[in-house]
Design an enzyme around this catalytic site. Structure first.
Site, PDB file in Angstrom:
ATOM      1  N   ASP A 143      -2.392   9.329 -12.454  1.00 30.60           N
ATOM      2  CA  ASP A 143      -3.255   8.653 -11.498  1.00 30.60           C
ATOM      3  C   ASP A 143      -3.599   9.613 -10.368  1.00 30.60           C
ATOM      4  OD1 ASP A 143      -2.742   6.438 -13.045  1.00 30.60           O
ATOM      5  OD2 ASP A 143      -1.319   5.543 -11.635  1.00 30.60           O
ATOM      6  N   ASP A 145      -3.614   9.524  -6.373  1.00 34.10           N
ATOM      7  CA  ASP A 145      -3.134   8.764  -5.224  1.00 34.10           C
ATOM      8  C   ASP A 145      -3.741   9.322  -3.941  1.00 34.10           C
ATOM      9  OD1 ASP A 145      -1.154   7.005  -6.576  1.00 34.10           O
ATOM     10  OD2 ASP A 145      -0.223   8.923  -7.069  1.00 34.10           O
TER      11      ASP A 145
END
Length: 218
Positions: A143, A145
């Protein structure tokens, strides 16, 4: 020990230790922690106000299961890098070895729009850690962030832009909003229309307005 004076670190800041063995003396470190490696890799500031005067930090290994929380004295800090500094420096452009990773491609795609909108933002998580040191913990499915600093409620246009970027990015983007009282998930705010779980130095609490969180709901 280091004699440099730093501003009080904030959650997500990256801190290098002057003498890891001394700084972490007395901590029950797990077997995967390498003290020699901590001369070149940072620890991550986290939220935990149980030890006033000390800095709560997290150590990370190469897998998600390798995480360890402890505290250090402010005098143990040798160097500090903030997520905002990584974004302002476009640190990913200095790491061609990471350029093909989806999270880094997403950073390049959205950085200009965030900057043009005047949003105060930074890179955290695996991307921030990997950009700040030689140890890469990013992979193809990582991911992205981000943290957005907002001392006041976000303008409607900023919320709209952040929501659009979160929905349309080529990877999963997790945006945390940092208020003077704690941090919360942008996605949760957009889904609920208001109430969020605010992460504070004294633990999480439910609140309808993260800029005026009192009283918190457990």
């Amino acid at each position: 020990m280091a004699s440099v004076n730093f501003a009080p670190p904030a959650p997500h800041d990256l801190v290098w230790l002057d003498d890891p063995a001394s700084a972490l003396e007395g901590a029950a470190l797990p077997a995967w922690v390498s003290l020699p490696a901590l001369h070149d890799t940072p620890v991550v500031v986290r939220r935990d106000g149980r030890r006033p005067g000390e800095i709560p930090v997290g150590l990370r290994g190469r897998s998600r299961a390798e995480r360890f929380g402890t505290w250090i004295a402010p005098s143990a800090m040798r160097k500090l890098v903030t997520p905002m500094e990584l974004a302002a420096q476009r640190a990913w452009r200095l790491r061609p070895d990471l350029a093909a990773l989806p999270a880094i491609r997403a950073l390049e795609a959205i950085a200009g729009r965030l900057g043009a909108a005047g949003i105060r933002w930074g890179v955290t998580g695996s991307a921030g850690f990997s950009l700040a040191c030689a140890q890469n913990v990013l992979h193809a499915d990582s991911d992205l962030d981000l943290v957005v600093t907002a001392d006041q409620p976000l303008a409607a246009g900023h919320l709209e832009l952040l929501g659009e970027l979160q929905r349309n990015a080529p990877v999963r983007v997790d945006i945390q909003i940092a208020t003077p009282y704690g941090g919360f998930s942008l996605l949760e705010r957009l889904r609920s229309g208001g109430r969020v779980l605010l992460k504070t130095d004294h633990g999480p609490c439910l609140c309808d307005d993260p800029w005026q969180p009192s009283p918190c709901k457990s």
